[in-house]
Design an enzyme around this catalytic site. Structure first.
Site, PDB file in Angstrom:
ATOM      1  N   GLY A 123       0.840  -1.205   0.000  1.00  0.00           N
ATOM      2  CA  GLY A 123       0.000   0.000   0.000  1.00  0.00           C
ATOM      3  C   GLY A 123       0.868   1.245   0.000  1.00  0.00           C
ATOM      4  N   GLY A 130       6.403  -2.554   3.168  1.00  0.00           N
ATOM      5  CA  GLY A 130       6.100  -3.094   4.489  1.00  0.00           C
ATOM      6  C   GLY A 130       6.462  -4.561   4.603  1.00  0.00           C
ATOM      7  N   THR A 147       6.342  -6.779   1.334  1.00  0.00           N
ATOM      8  CA  THR A 147       7.423  -6.463   0.381  1.00  0.00           C
ATOM      9  C   THR A 147       8.779  -6.935   0.926  1.00  0.00           C
ATOM     10  OG1 THR A 147       6.169  -4.535  -0.323  1.00  0.00           O
ATOM     11  CG2 THR A 147       8.499  -4.556  -0.916  1.00  0.00           C
ATOM     12  N   THR A 153       5.242   1.720   6.371  1.00  0.00           N
ATOM     13  CA  THR A 153       3.832   1.387   6.630  1.00  0.00           C
ATOM     14  C   THR A 153       3.265   2.366   7.652  1.00  0.00           C
ATOM     15  OG1 THR A 153       2.240  -0.132   7.620  1.00  0.00           O
ATOM     16  CG2 THR A 153       4.505  -0.478   8.281  1.00  0.00           C
ATOM     17  N   ILE A 154       2.027   2.765   7.405  1.00  0.00           N
ATOM     18  CA  ILE A 154       1.373   3.637   8.385  1.00  0.00           C
ATOM     19  C   ILE A 154       1.089   2.859   9.666  1.00  0.00           C
ATOM     20  CG2 ILE A 154       0.301   5.126   6.636  1.00  0.00           C
ATOM     21  CD1 ILE A 154      -2.416   3.727   7.428  1.00  0.00           C
ATOM     22  N   ASP A 155       1.122   1.522   9.591  1.00  0.00           N
ATOM     23  CA  ASP A 155       0.733   0.714  10.757  1.00  0.00           C
ATOM     24  C   ASP A 155       1.821   0.684  11.837  1.00  0.00           C
ATOM     25  OD1 ASP A 155      -1.396   0.163   9.080  1.00  0.00           O
ATOM     26  OD2 ASP A 155      -0.660  -1.816   8.496  1.00  0.00           O
ATOM     27  N   ARG A 172     -23.407  13.456  22.002  1.00  0.00           N
ATOM     28  CA  ARG A 172     -23.358  12.166  21.313  1.00  0.00           C
ATOM     29  C   ARG A 172     -22.110  11.358  21.665  1.00  0.00           C
ATOM     30  NH1 ARG A 172     -25.061  14.360  15.310  1.00  0.00           N
ATOM     31  NH2 ARG A 172     -27.263  13.854  15.462  1.00  0.00           N
ATOM     32  N   GLY A 182      -4.567   0.364  10.659  1.00  0.00           N
ATOM     33  CA  GLY A 182      -3.510  -0.198  11.507  1.00  0.00           C
ATOM     34  C   GLY A 182      -3.426  -1.712  11.451  1.00  0.00           C
TER      35      GLY A 182
HETATM   36  O1  F6P Z   1      -0.999  -1.654   5.839  1.00  0.00           O
HETATM   37  C1  F6P Z   1      -1.470  -0.377   5.556  1.00  0.00           C
HETATM   38  C2  F6P Z   1      -2.974  -0.357   5.474  1.00  0.00           C
HETATM   39  O2  F6P Z   1      -3.385   0.966   5.227  1.00  0.00           O
HETATM   40  C3  F6P Z   1      -3.696  -0.916   6.688  1.00  0.00           C
HETATM   41  O3  F6P Z   1      -3.714  -0.029   7.776  1.00  0.00           O
HETATM   42  C4  F6P Z   1      -5.048  -1.241   6.097  1.00  0.00           C
HETATM   43  O4  F6P Z   1      -5.670  -2.263   6.831  1.00  0.00           O
HETATM   44  C5  F6P Z   1      -4.710  -1.694   4.704  1.00  0.00           C
HETATM   45  O5  F6P Z   1      -3.425  -1.173   4.394  1.00  0.00           O
HETATM   46  C6  F6P Z   1      -5.687  -1.251   3.638  1.00  0.00           C
HETATM   47  O6  F6P Z   1      -5.335  -1.814   2.420  1.00  0.00           O
HETATM   48  P1  F6P Z   1      -5.932  -1.377   1.009  1.00  0.00           P
HETATM   49  O7  F6P Z   1      -5.226  -0.124   0.582  1.00  0.00           O
HETATM   50  O8  F6P Z   1      -5.681  -2.524   0.131  1.00  0.00           O
HETATM   51  O9  F6P Z   1      -7.398  -1.108   1.232  1.00  0.00           O
END
Ligand code: F6P
Length: 364
Positions: free
Chosen positions: A11, A114, A117, A137-139, A174, A182
């Protein structure tokens, strides 16, 4: 002239262009040639590439996405794309990988990506070919590095969302639920909840219990707090329950796409209380746009370090940051297991100390 190949896989995330720029500039100033394969391993297998010259990387440090394109489906060892394979009949293109290395006389392939890869990079290294990984990776879930680039930007975006929903939640009394990405790690949710002053945070590492969420919300209301903010990671799940899967992408390295747990929680809150609940799923907003200053800095240092490793012929490695230091780690130690939030960590303790609930009365 020595030649470096470069690709971005998996991604996309903010900071990829800053790494491409740093690798290119560091390599070009040392007289090396750089080529970039388009769309990750898809372009590599199809031999679809561009020559990377200085003007190619000019002005891209602050640009999100990747100018090379990426694919989170193309895996040379289980290739499912035409003309070589299909999802039902994947091909092992190890021979093709070797062929492309030889065709270009590559002295190294730098793989920016990530866990998926870097796993592929490790397999290429096991074939005796020179590769170096850069962790993205953003995770922030890659083992062996304190940070992956892209995470800080997602953390900022999620925090801003938590900040912003406060005023609307308060105006309407609310429960506002913000869902972060993540995958199986709770770093984005936990830290944005802490930084944004969330009331409840639900992460994959700590299973929640509906009754504990309800009793916490009711207690807040009894104390005169008429609104609440819940931050939930897409990978959070109820104790004994299942992950919320939004989509299955069969030919992806990890086929499950998570998403939608926040709707389950909103439903549960409305059924069990008199509170109104609304949902904000942040989704790909967390991956788009300009990288933060931290991510640009990290990406630049990672890219430069990758070229340094190339000069030192340290292959089969991934660059990493530990504390203040940029180091190299073995690819084999960097892949295959995830870095996740630890239940007894200082930051979980800090969240509890400021009154945050993990939706589980056993924590705190
Ligand atoms: O690994 C990065 C990530 O953005 C995750 O946080 C998310 O679950 C996934 O990729 C989403 O993947 P895609 O871009 O295939 O929807």
């Amino acid at each position: 002239m020595k030649k470096i190949g470069l690709l971005t896989g998996g991604g996309d995330c903010p900071g990829l262009n800053a790494v491409i720029r740093a690798v290119a500039k560091s390599a070009l100033r040392n007289g090396y040639k750089v080529i970039g394969f388009k769309d990750g391993f898809k372009g590599f297998i199809e031999n679809n590439f561009v020559d990377i010259e200085d003007r190619f990387v000019s002005g891209i440090i602050a640009k999100g996405g990747t100018i090379l394109g990426t694919s989170n489906i193309a895996n040379p060892f289980r290739y499912t794309l035409p003309p070589y394979g299909t999802p039902d009949s994947p091909s092992d293109l190890s021979a093709k990988v070797k062929e492309i290395f030889e065709l270009h006389e590559l002295d190294c392939l730098i793989t920016i990506g990530g866990d998926g890869t870097q796993n592929m990079a490790y397999k290429i290294h096991q074939m005796g070919l020179p590769v170096i990984g850069v962790p993205k990776t953003i995770d922030n879930d890659l083992a062996s590095t304190d940070y992956t680039f892209g995470y800080d930007t997602a953390f900022q975006i999620a925090t801003e969302a938590v900040d912003r929903v406060h005023t609307t939640a308060e105006s309407h009394d609310r429960v506002l639920i913000v869902e972060t990405m993540g995958r199986y790690a709770g770093w984005i949710a936990l830290r944005s909840a802490i930084a944004g002053g969330g009331d409840i945070v639900l992460i994959p590492e700590i299973e929640y219990k509906s009754e504990d969420i309800i009793s916490y919300l009711k207690k807040r209301r009894a104390n005169g707090k008429l609104f609440s903010i819940i931050v939930v990671a897409e990978g959070a799940k109820e104790k004994g329950g299942d992950l919320t899967v939004s989509k299955v992408v069969n030919n992806s390295t990890d086929p499950l796409r998570l998403g939608g747990v926040s709707y389950k929680i909103a439903d549960m809150v409305e059924k069990n209380t008199c509170f109104e609940a609304r949902v904000v799923v942040l989704g790909h907003l967390q991956r788009g746009g300009t990288p933060t200053a931290f991510d640009r800095w990290l990406s630049t240092c990672f890219g430069s370090k990758a070229v340094e490793l190339f000069e030192e012929k340290k292959f089969g490695k991934m660059v990493a940051i530990r504390g203040q230091n940029f180091i190299e780690v073995d690819l084999k130690d960097a892949v295959g297991f995830l870095k996740r939030v630890e239940r007894d960590s200082e930051e979980v303790k800090a969240a509890v100390n400021v009154g945050m609930s993990f939706g589980n009365s056993e924590v705190g």
